[in-house]
Design an enzyme around this catalytic site. Structure first.
Site, PDB file in Angstrom:
ATOM      1  N   SER A  98     -19.035  14.073 -31.300  1.00 50.21           N
ATOM      2  CA  SER A  98     -19.326  13.428 -29.887  1.00 50.21           C
ATOM      3  C   SER A  98     -20.414  14.196 -29.343  1.00 50.21           C
ATOM      4  O   SER A  98     -21.392  14.681 -30.022  1.00 50.21           O
ATOM      5  CB  SER A  98     -18.246  13.014 -29.153  1.00 50.21           C
ATOM      6  OG  SER A  98     -18.813  11.846 -28.351  1.00 50.21           O
ATOM      7  N   ASP A 104     -15.216   2.623 -33.644  1.00 44.56           N
ATOM      8  CA  ASP A 104     -15.631   3.482 -32.394  1.00 44.56           C
ATOM      9  C   ASP A 104     -16.094   2.800 -31.200  1.00 44.56           C
ATOM     10  O   ASP A 104     -17.149   2.122 -31.237  1.00 44.56           O
ATOM     11  CB  ASP A 104     -16.599   4.590 -32.891  1.00 44.56           C
ATOM     12  CG  ASP A 104     -16.974   5.605 -31.898  1.00 44.56           C
ATOM     13  OD1 ASP A 104     -16.482   5.523 -30.713  1.00 44.56           O
ATOM     14  OD2 ASP A 104     -16.977   6.654 -32.350  1.00 44.56           O
ATOM     15  N   HIS A 154     -12.934   6.705 -32.539  1.00 45.54           N
ATOM     16  CA  HIS A 154     -13.652   7.949 -32.176  1.00 45.54           C
ATOM     17  C   HIS A 154     -12.717   9.227 -32.014  1.00 45.54           C
ATOM     18  O   HIS A 154     -13.141  10.136 -31.615  1.00 45.54           O
ATOM     19  CB  HIS A 154     -14.272   7.774 -30.590  1.00 45.54           C
ATOM     20  CG  HIS A 154     -15.229   8.646 -30.221  1.00 45.54           C
ATOM     21  ND1 HIS A 154     -16.346   8.755 -30.821  1.00 45.54           N
ATOM     22  CD2 HIS A 154     -15.323   9.556 -29.232  1.00 45.54           C
ATOM     23  CE1 HIS A 154     -17.170   9.615 -30.273  1.00 45.54           C
ATOM     24  NE2 HIS A 154     -16.484  10.207 -29.231  1.00 45.54           N
TER      25      HIS A 154
HETATM   26  N1  LIG Z   1     -12.385   9.413 -20.505  1.00 47.12           N
HETATM   27  C1  LIG Z   1     -11.186   9.475 -21.706  1.00 47.12           C
HETATM   28  C2  LIG Z   1     -11.996   9.647 -23.059  1.00 47.12           C
HETATM   29  C3  LIG Z   1     -12.364  11.191 -23.416  1.00 47.12           C
HETATM   30  C4  LIG Z   1     -12.790  11.078 -24.821  1.00 47.12           C
HETATM   31  O1  LIG Z   1     -12.799  10.165 -25.732  1.00 47.12           O
HETATM   32  N2  LIG Z   1     -13.276  12.241 -25.468  1.00 47.12           N
HETATM   33  C5  LIG Z   1     -13.397  12.600 -26.767  1.00 47.12           C
HETATM   34  C6  LIG Z   1     -14.968  13.072 -26.934  1.00 47.12           C
HETATM   35  S1  LIG Z   1     -15.722  11.635 -26.294  1.00 47.12           S
HETATM   36  C7  LIG Z   1     -17.477  12.586 -26.327  1.00 47.12           C
HETATM   37  O2  LIG Z   1     -18.032  13.619 -26.234  1.00 47.12           O
HETATM   38  C8  LIG Z   1     -12.492  13.572 -27.134  1.00 47.12           C
HETATM   39  O3  LIG Z   1     -12.739  14.299 -28.276  1.00 47.12           O
HETATM   40  N3  LIG Z   1     -11.260  13.567 -26.582  1.00 47.12           N
HETATM   41  C9  LIG Z   1     -10.044  14.525 -26.699  1.00 47.12           C
HETATM   42  C10 LIG Z   1      -8.939  14.061 -27.995  1.00 47.12           C
HETATM   43  O4  LIG Z   1      -8.210  14.587 -28.041  1.00 47.12           O
HETATM   44  O5  LIG Z   1      -9.243  12.726 -28.387  1.00 47.12           O
HETATM   45  C11 LIG Z   1     -10.325  10.752 -21.644  1.00 47.12           C
HETATM   46  O6  LIG Z   1     -10.816  11.338 -20.589  1.00 47.12           O
HETATM   47  O7  LIG Z   1      -9.440  10.810 -22.173  1.00 47.12           O
END
Ligand SMILES: N[C@@H](CCC(=O)N[C@@H](CSC=O)C(=O)NCC(=O)O)C(=O)O
Length: 281
Positions: free
Chosen positions: A150, A226, A259
């Site tokens: 991401s 996603d 995602h």
């Molecule tokens: N706001 C939400 C979503 C944050 C989220 O999905 N982060 C992803 C990366 S998105 C793009 O860079 C991520 O890797 N999250 C970590 C995980 O463990 O999934 C939130 O705060 O959760």
């Protein structure tokens, strides 16, 4: 100056996961990163694979959730995961948004006040951290590759496209590969770089690839379930730019995957083998 301080160590697949804190000259504040040292690192210098994580992640997220250590131990790869932004030097409003500021450094050189004081993640990831690793660990500094997810997929792509001589291979999961044309990137680039969209080209994989190709096939995996696909990721822009530039790209879509790290961990072995082939291990 602060020494390299080991803040945690856990045995893992006969090697160890270690987390470190140190003063960063690039970011002018303490930074954290995590390393996986496979068992072979006790006897020989090994190639290193950098992983750049996404929004809201820390240096720990990848090593907890992606399941990469099993394959790194088999293949003899050192894994390195930096934090996603400075955290200790506080700036006004740095925790007001989950997609800008803390946890959202976007791996660039910030040029706008107040962020330019500390948000120098590009120099930290491409220069300072590799030099530190070469000094402190059994790393073969001539063999490095980079991957990310991401926001971190964006980071991996721009590092490899800007400085292809530093990396033998590059891959990404669901990268923000056209940041200048999607809301996450527009918000981050406006805040860190300013309003001049011409300056954004230096940090946008879909524009960089038109200027300089990476000397190898870029591997990108994307889940079709996603939730960020259509608004934030827009892989068709990067695919079209690669086609226009003649950049070899292996872009794969996966029905049903989202995602999350459930998606990432499902294809991690293939990414590590892609990098191991380029790193000749
Ligand atoms: N706001 C939400 C979503 C944050 C989220 O999905 N982060 C992803 C990366 S998105 C793009 O860079 C991520 O890797 N999250 C970590 C995980 O463990 O999934 C939130 O705060 O959760």
């Amino acid at each position: 100056m602060m020494e390299l301080e080991c803040v945690a160590e856990n045995r893992c697949f006969a090697g160890s996961v270690r987390r470190f804190r140190h003063f960063s000259n690039a970011c002018q504040t303490p930074m954290r990163f995590a390393v996986y040292l496979p068992p072979q690192a006790q006897k020989e210098r090994l190639p290193v694979l950098y992983y750049l994580a996404g929004l809201t992640c820390t240096e720990e997220t990848f090593l907890i959730k992606a399941g990469a250590q099993r394959w790194a131990a088999e293949l003899g790869l050192i894994l390195v995961a930096p934090d996603t932004s400075p955290r200790e030097a506080r700036l006004p409003g740095d925790d007001a948004h989950w997609d800008f500021g803390m946890g959202a450094g976007f791996y660039l050189r910030a040029a706008q006040a107040p962020w330019q004081q500390h948000y120098q993640m590009y120099d930290y990831v491409t220069e300072e951290l590799p030099a530190l690793l070469a000094q402190e660990f059994s790393v073969d500094a001539t063999r490095a590759s980079i991957m990310g997810h991401s926001m971190g997929g964006h980071g991996a792509l721009i590092c490899a496209l800007r400085e292809p001589q530093r990396y033998r291979s590059v891959s990404a999961f669901a990268p923000v590969s056209a940041p200048g044309q999607v809301p996450w990137g527009e918000k981050a680039f406006t805040g860190y770089l300013g309003e001049d969209r011409q300056a954004w080209a230096e940090w946008d994989a879909s524009r960089l690839v038109l200027r300089q190709r990476f000397p190898g096939e870029i591997l990108v995996d994307q889940g079709l379930a996603d939730p960020f696909l259509k608004e934030q990721l827009r892989p068709e822009i990067f695919s079209a730019a690669c086609a226009e530039a003649g950049q070899p790209l292996r872009y794969r879509e996966h029905a049903g995957y989202d995602h999350s790290y459930y998606f990432i961990s499902s294809f991690m072995e293939e990414h590590l083998r892609h990098h191991a082939a380029a790193l000749q291990v």
